[in-house]
Design a protein around this motif. Sequence first.
Motif, PDB file in Angstrom:
ATOM      1  N   ALA A  36      50.941  91.630 120.983  1.00 41.58           N
ATOM      2  CA  ALA A  36      49.591  92.605 120.502  1.00 41.58           C
ATOM      3  C   ALA A  36      48.321  92.268 121.382  1.00 41.58           C
ATOM      4  O   ALA A  36      47.546  92.814 121.469  1.00 41.58           O
ATOM      5  CB  ALA A  36      49.528  92.199 118.868  1.00 41.58           C
ATOM      6  N   THR A  37      48.265  90.777 121.454  1.00 39.71           N
ATOM      7  CA  THR A  37      46.956  90.454 122.216  1.00 39.71           C
ATOM      8  C   THR A  37      46.797  90.911 123.381  1.00 39.71           C
ATOM      9  O   THR A  37      45.803  91.288 123.913  1.00 39.71           O
ATOM     10  CB  THR A  37      46.888  88.725 122.178  1.00 39.71           C
ATOM     11  OG1 THR A  37      47.907  88.393 123.236  1.00 39.71           O
ATOM     12  CG2 THR A  37      47.012  88.158 120.989  1.00 39.71           C
ATOM     13  N   ALA A 100      44.833  91.441 114.438  1.00 39.76           N
ATOM     14  CA  ALA A 100      44.749  92.755 113.686  1.00 39.76           C
ATOM     15  C   ALA A 100      43.428  93.049 113.279  1.00 39.76           C
ATOM     16  O   ALA A 100      43.175  94.376 113.291  1.00 39.76           O
ATOM     17  CB  ALA A 100      45.767  92.274 112.506  1.00 39.76           C
ATOM     18  N   ALA A 101      42.536  92.390 112.791  1.00 35.79           N
ATOM     19  CA  ALA A 101      41.402  92.630 112.390  1.00 35.79           C
ATOM     20  C   ALA A 101      40.483  93.359 113.508  1.00 35.79           C
ATOM     21  O   ALA A 101      39.888  94.442 113.304  1.00 35.79           O
ATOM     22  CB  ALA A 101      40.562  91.411 111.537  1.00 35.79           C
ATOM     23  N   MET A 121      36.537  90.329 119.079  1.00 38.47           N
ATOM     24  CA  MET A 121      37.067  89.653 118.049  1.00 38.47           C
ATOM     25  C   MET A 121      38.764  89.281 118.485  1.00 38.47           C
ATOM     26  O   MET A 121      39.039  88.116 118.385  1.00 38.47           O
ATOM     27  CB  MET A 121      37.256  90.500 116.853  1.00 38.47           C
ATOM     28  CG  MET A 121      37.928  89.604 115.617  1.00 38.47           C
ATOM     29  SD  MET A 121      37.793  90.758 114.138  1.00 38.47           S
ATOM     30  CE  MET A 121      35.941  90.363 113.789  1.00 38.47           C
ATOM     31  N   VAL A 122      39.373  90.048 119.201  1.00 43.32           N
ATOM     32  CA  VAL A 122      40.755  89.790 119.443  1.00 43.32           C
ATOM     33  C   VAL A 122      40.660  88.745 120.596  1.00 43.32           C
ATOM     34  O   VAL A 122      41.526  87.880 120.711  1.00 43.32           O
ATOM     35  CB  VAL A 122      41.345  91.125 120.040  1.00 43.32           C
ATOM     36  CG1 VAL A 122      42.751  90.583 120.869  1.00 43.32           C
ATOM     37  CG2 VAL A 122      41.450  92.455 119.090  1.00 43.32           C
ATOM     38  N   ALA A 185      46.465  99.084 116.744  1.00 45.36           N
ATOM     39  CA  ALA A 185      46.306  98.676 115.340  1.00 45.36           C
ATOM     40  C   ALA A 185      47.579  98.405 114.543  1.00 45.36           C
ATOM     41  O   ALA A 185      47.573  97.463 113.877  1.00 45.36           O
ATOM     42  CB  ALA A 185      44.881  99.439 114.708  1.00 45.36           C
ATOM     43  N   ALA A 186      48.042  99.451 114.539  1.00 46.13           N
ATOM     44  CA  ALA A 186      49.410  99.504 113.695  1.00 46.13           C
ATOM     45  C   ALA A 186      50.366  98.427 114.189  1.00 46.13           C
ATOM     46  O   ALA A 186      50.876  97.641 113.281  1.00 46.13           O
ATOM     47  CB  ALA A 186      50.160 100.880 113.580  1.00 46.13           C
ATOM     48  N   PHE A 187      50.344  98.324 115.305  1.00 47.46           N
ATOM     49  CA  PHE A 187      51.379  97.145 115.984  1.00 47.46           C
ATOM     50  C   PHE A 187      50.908  95.716 115.728  1.00 47.46           C
ATOM     51  O   PHE A 187      51.600  95.007 115.278  1.00 47.46           O
ATOM     52  CB  PHE A 187      51.526  97.390 117.700  1.00 47.46           C
ATOM     53  CG  PHE A 187      52.282  96.362 118.425  1.00 47.46           C
ATOM     54  CD1 PHE A 187      53.740  96.761 118.528  1.00 47.46           C
ATOM     55  CD2 PHE A 187      51.990  95.227 118.765  1.00 47.46           C
ATOM     56  CE1 PHE A 187      54.607  96.082 119.163  1.00 47.46           C
ATOM     57  CE2 PHE A 187      52.662  94.501 119.314  1.00 47.46           C
ATOM     58  CZ  PHE A 187      54.101  94.555 119.542  1.00 47.46           C
ATOM     59  N   ALA A 188      49.543  95.655 115.771  1.00 48.33           N
ATOM     60  CA  ALA A 188      49.042  94.196 115.596  1.00 48.33           C
ATOM     61  C   ALA A 188      49.274  93.776 114.144  1.00 48.33           C
ATOM     62  O   ALA A 188      49.389  92.746 113.805  1.00 48.33           O
ATOM     63  CB  ALA A 188      47.469  94.371 115.886  1.00 48.33           C
TER      64      ALA A 188
END
Length: 406
Positions: A36-37, A100-101, A121-122, A185-188
Amino acid sequence: MSAVPADATGQHADATGQHAGSRWSAVAAYALVAAATQLLWLSFAGVSTVAAGHYGVSETAIGWLAQVFPLLYVVLAVPAGLVLDRWFRGGLLAGAGLTAAGAVLRLAGDDFLWVLAGQAMVAVAQPLVLNAVIGVTGRYLAAPDRPAGIAIGTAGTISGMVLAFVLAAVFPEAGDLTTMLGIGAAFAIAAAVALGVALRVPGRQPHTRPPAGLGALRIAWADRFVRRLCVLVFLPFGTFIALTTFAQPLLEPAGVSGATASVLLLINVVAGVIGCAVVPVIAARRRIELTMLVVGVSVAAAGCAVLAAAPGAASGFTVLLLIGFLLLPTLPVVLALTERRAGPAEGTAAGLIWLSGNLGGLVVATVVGLLVDHPAVAFLVMAAGALAALPLVGLLRPFLRARLGG
């Protein structure tokens, strides 16, 4: 009932060959968060022009949506490692939650500043996630399974890059940006939830906390083997990052179109995923880690020299395929060697490895960027950078023989 025999390390394996105490669900969930990152990092790499028009900014500004990641990694690699060494589960879950945020924050408004805030943020979360690859295998896998666990975690990380390129190809228009960001976003979120479930029970492998404060950093940096690994990864991974960053403009004078270059880079990363899942496991089982490091670095140097002499679609395909399959797996090989040495400072040691690789990327990519109008010279610079790492591999051999039993 007869006892299950122990292997050479003293670990017991069940009838399927799995070692007692290994919980692969934790590694699988970690690999999803790591993916995800990378997915979020490269979300705009394939749609830079479209995104620039949509948000009303320059392509240079869109480039900062990716550049913020290596820049913050250089700053946060060691602090993140210290956090993980002291509070592993909390630190890793914080990284997953921030990832995720940040993905959700990118959807807060259809505006460049919201997207930049989410990316930042990520980027803050990324060191907490990537530095944890050694820690999650060390706590949730028995010792004989750890090289495979690191290989899976690293392959999962790189697979996020593949997913980013695929999404950019499937959703190439300005009107698709929200959909693409929503999928990210859904994946994270799903990955963070999966990790939270997988880590709800502490790992069963013994682990010693390092001293408070900068104790873990002192332990990691005092080890000459770890320091030499850091120096080793600087140039080869700088070469890889520079090659993937500038392959398209460097090959364009040879008649390689942007679309073709994108396909070549996708093949490069897919080959890297496969190589990271396979090569480190074979290297660990046969105790040929140093051989694989020499092969990976040599292939990178030779491949860049080939592109300097005979650039083109065919040579680009062959070189990028081989570099992806043989150079990228040197990262999990190095991380597996680090795991065997770092002890309680594993998070900080991993942070130093990632820090060195990112610094190498910034330095080599900057130099190559200045030579983008001279492709042959740029490729030769990358070849020289990879080749310079070969003598460093030999410096590792005494440590392996004396302390790792290699």
